[in-house]
Design a protein around this motif. Structure first.
Motif, PDB file in Angstrom:
ATOM      1  N   LYS A 123      45.640  42.075  72.821  1.00 32.89           N
ATOM      2  CA  LYS A 123      45.645  42.833  71.435  1.00 32.89           C
ATOM      3  C   LYS A 123      46.799  42.290  70.788  1.00 32.89           C
ATOM      4  N   LYS A 124      47.836  42.237  71.402  1.00 34.02           N
ATOM      5  CA  LYS A 124      49.092  41.412  70.641  1.00 34.02           C
ATOM      6  C   LYS A 124      49.055  40.249  70.197  1.00 34.02           C
ATOM      7  N   GLN A 126      45.992  38.919  69.028  1.00 34.43           N
ATOM      8  CA  GLN A 126      45.391  39.314  67.907  1.00 34.43           C
ATOM      9  C   GLN A 126      46.288  39.601  66.615  1.00 34.43           C
ATOM     10  N   SER A 127      47.279  40.448  66.829  1.00 35.05           N
ATOM     11  CA  SER A 127      48.036  41.069  65.791  1.00 35.05           C
ATOM     12  C   SER A 127      49.257  39.726  65.285  1.00 35.05           C
ATOM     13  N   HIS A 129      47.873  36.812  65.089  1.00 36.24           N
ATOM     14  CA  HIS A 129      46.802  36.030  64.510  1.00 36.24           C
ATOM     15  C   HIS A 129      46.552  34.546  65.153  1.00 36.24           C
TER      16      HIS A 129
END
Length: 177
Positions: A123-124, A126-127, A129
């Motif tokens: 998830k990190k 994804q943030s 990119h």
């Protein structure tokens, strides 16, 4: 329901981090995903180094920007593991290391924490990119391979590197968005 959360290390976690390191030393194990906690002179020096590790201008020795997190229990903030996320890959990380390194203390293993930690780390990513995440492990590390597969890792290749068989897994984050 998540049992863990990823938090940035702070001075308040000094005793927990030193205890974490001591547990790895007791079992004579390598600490992955800790950004060098095993060989620093002091917690304060380690904390300063990791706090600057995401700043490109602070990096030396072919390092890439990275963020180190503590995986702590949601309710008691007990330190279960550590995760290091490399924001991009260099030649070394493309071979051995990948985007994410992680470890779980011996006393907390076989409870699904590594799978949860890797999921939180993704998830990190994804943030940050990062569309495709490379996670590597030694071929004989069956628990780590299972953790990666539990997070949708697809085996890309296995090869010999410095006397060890390394497996490369890719996790496509664009499909999970």
């Amino acid at each position: 329901m998540e049992r863990l959360k990823l938090v940035l290390p702070t001075p308040e976690y000094k005793a927990a981090c030193l205890d974490y390191r001591k547990e790895f030393e007791q079992f004579n194990e390598v600490m992955h995903g800790t950004a060098g906690l095993s060989h620093v002179e002091s917690f304060e020096a380690w904390l300063k180094d990791i706090q600057n590790s995401y700043l490109e201008e602070e990096l030396t020795d072919d390092r890439v920007p990275a963020t180190t997190y503590l995986a702590v229990t949601v309710d008691t903030h007990h330190l279960i593991g550590m995760v290091n996320i490399r924001h991009r890959l260099n030649d070394v990380l493309k071979t051995s290391g990948g985007h994410i390194g992680y470890s779980v203390r011996a006393s907390e293993r076989q409870r699904g924490y590594a799978t949860e930690m890797l999921g939180l780390a993704l998830k990190k990513c994804q943030s940050l990119h990062i569309p495709r995440v490379l996670v590597t492990c030694d071929q004989d590390n069956i628990a780590s391979a299972k953790t990666i597969k539990n997070n949708h890792g697809q085996l890309d290749q296995a090869f010999m590197h410095e006397g060890t068989m390394i497996e490369h897994y890719w996790i496509d984050l664009t499909e999970e968005a």
